[in-house]
Design an enzyme around this catalytic site. Sequence first.
Site, PDB file in Angstrom:
ATOM      1  N   GLY A   1     -11.996   4.748 -80.240  1.00  0.00           N
ATOM      2  CA  GLY A   1     -10.742   5.426 -80.512  1.00  0.00           C
ATOM      3  C   GLY A   1      -9.521   4.093 -80.273  1.00  0.00           C
ATOM      4  O   GLY A   1      -8.298   4.523 -80.495  1.00  0.00           O
TER       5      GLY A   1
ATOM      6  N   GLU B   1      -7.874   2.815 -70.956  1.00  0.00           N
ATOM      7  CA  GLU B   1      -8.907   3.824 -70.262  1.00  0.00           C
ATOM      8  C   GLU B   1      -9.761   3.118 -68.837  1.00  0.00           C
ATOM      9  O   GLU B   1      -9.841   3.768 -68.009  1.00  0.00           O
ATOM     10  CB  GLU B   1     -10.021   4.042 -71.588  1.00  0.00           C
TER      11      GLU B   1
HETATM   12  C1  5RP Z   1     -11.268   5.832 -76.892  1.00  0.00           C
HETATM   13  C2  5RP Z   1     -12.677   6.258 -76.418  1.00  0.00           C
HETATM   14  C3  5RP Z   1     -13.118   7.587 -76.783  1.00  0.00           C
HETATM   15  O1  5RP Z   1     -13.128   8.457 -75.497  1.00  0.00           O
HETATM   16  C4  5RP Z   1     -14.504   7.668 -77.542  1.00  0.00           C
HETATM   17  O2  5RP Z   1     -14.187   7.143 -78.653  1.00  0.00           O
HETATM   18  C5  5RP Z   1     -15.024   8.937 -77.813  1.00  0.00           C
HETATM   19  O3  5RP Z   1     -14.257   9.892 -78.576  1.00  0.00           O
HETATM   20  P1  5RP Z   1     -14.727  11.223 -79.011  1.00  0.00           P
HETATM   21  O4  5RP Z   1     -14.466  12.186 -78.174  1.00  0.00           O
HETATM   22  O5  5RP Z   1     -13.715  11.459 -80.261  1.00  0.00           O
HETATM   23  O6  5RP Z   1     -16.023  11.185 -79.642  1.00  0.00           O
HETATM   24  O7  5RP Z   1     -13.415   5.698 -76.034  1.00  0.00           O
HETATM   25  O8  5RP Z   1     -10.879   4.534 -76.983  1.00  0.00           O
END
Ligand code: 5RP
Length: 243
Positions: free
Chosen positions: A110, A116
């Site tokens: 994301g 994060e």
């Molecule tokens: C965003 C992330 C998300 O936690 C990861 O992409 C998982 O996303 P989703 O719960 O929509 O599968 O690392 O940077």
Amino acid sequence: MSWMTKILQPDTAVEKMKQKAALRALEEVRDGMKLGLGTGSTARYFVDGLGAQVAEGLNVVCVPTSQATGAQAESLNIPMASLDDLQRLDLTVDGADELDAELRLVKGGGGALLREKIVAAASDKMIVIADDTKRVETLGAFDLPVEVNIFSHGATAAAIGAALMATGNAGATVLRRGQGEAPFITDGGHYIFDCALGKIKDAESLAQALLSVPGVVEHGLFLGYATAAVLAGADGLQEMGQL
Ligand code: 5RP
């Protein structure tokens, strides 16, 4: 539990699984906690449930890991503060793109990997929430995101390629696109290269090699951050680590 009637009502099996994982993690939240709020479609269910509990009097203060999560938390009147003020957090709950048996993660699908990781590193505990398709034997099937400074990003991409090669992880390095052909820009104003590695060899060495490249801001390998995971599947919930 009247707050349960106020949360999102997902209508597909996979979305229901994500919410189940999120609600299990929510059971670990205690009054007075300082929380990190993850980013993505699974973390969204956690924030949603948290908002419903806050509306019923739960007292927490939270640090969001992205502008999107911050906007969601604000819309739910979840109290927020900066990490500068809080310094340490009791618990972060976040999604992942992949996790292995050692709770090592690939994150950043994301685009929020930098915040994060900063938030995860400041947390005493990190619970990963996901549907069970995210569990892998070997990390790397999901392209590894690497966040870079915009300046001379082409040269940085070449240096990333060399770092991949040097650690036995040769693979294509593709600039992530956002709307149309324009590069995707992170909350921090950076670009992301997605590295197609297949199966990552020696994740620790790769993590170090990537961070040694000037221009690399952060990478999506989260090694030693997650303390537990809740995975939801058709057969129910699977817990890993110490919740
Ligand atoms: C965003 C992330 C998300 O936690 C990861 O992409 C998982 O996303 P989703 O719960 O929509 O599968 O690392 O940077």
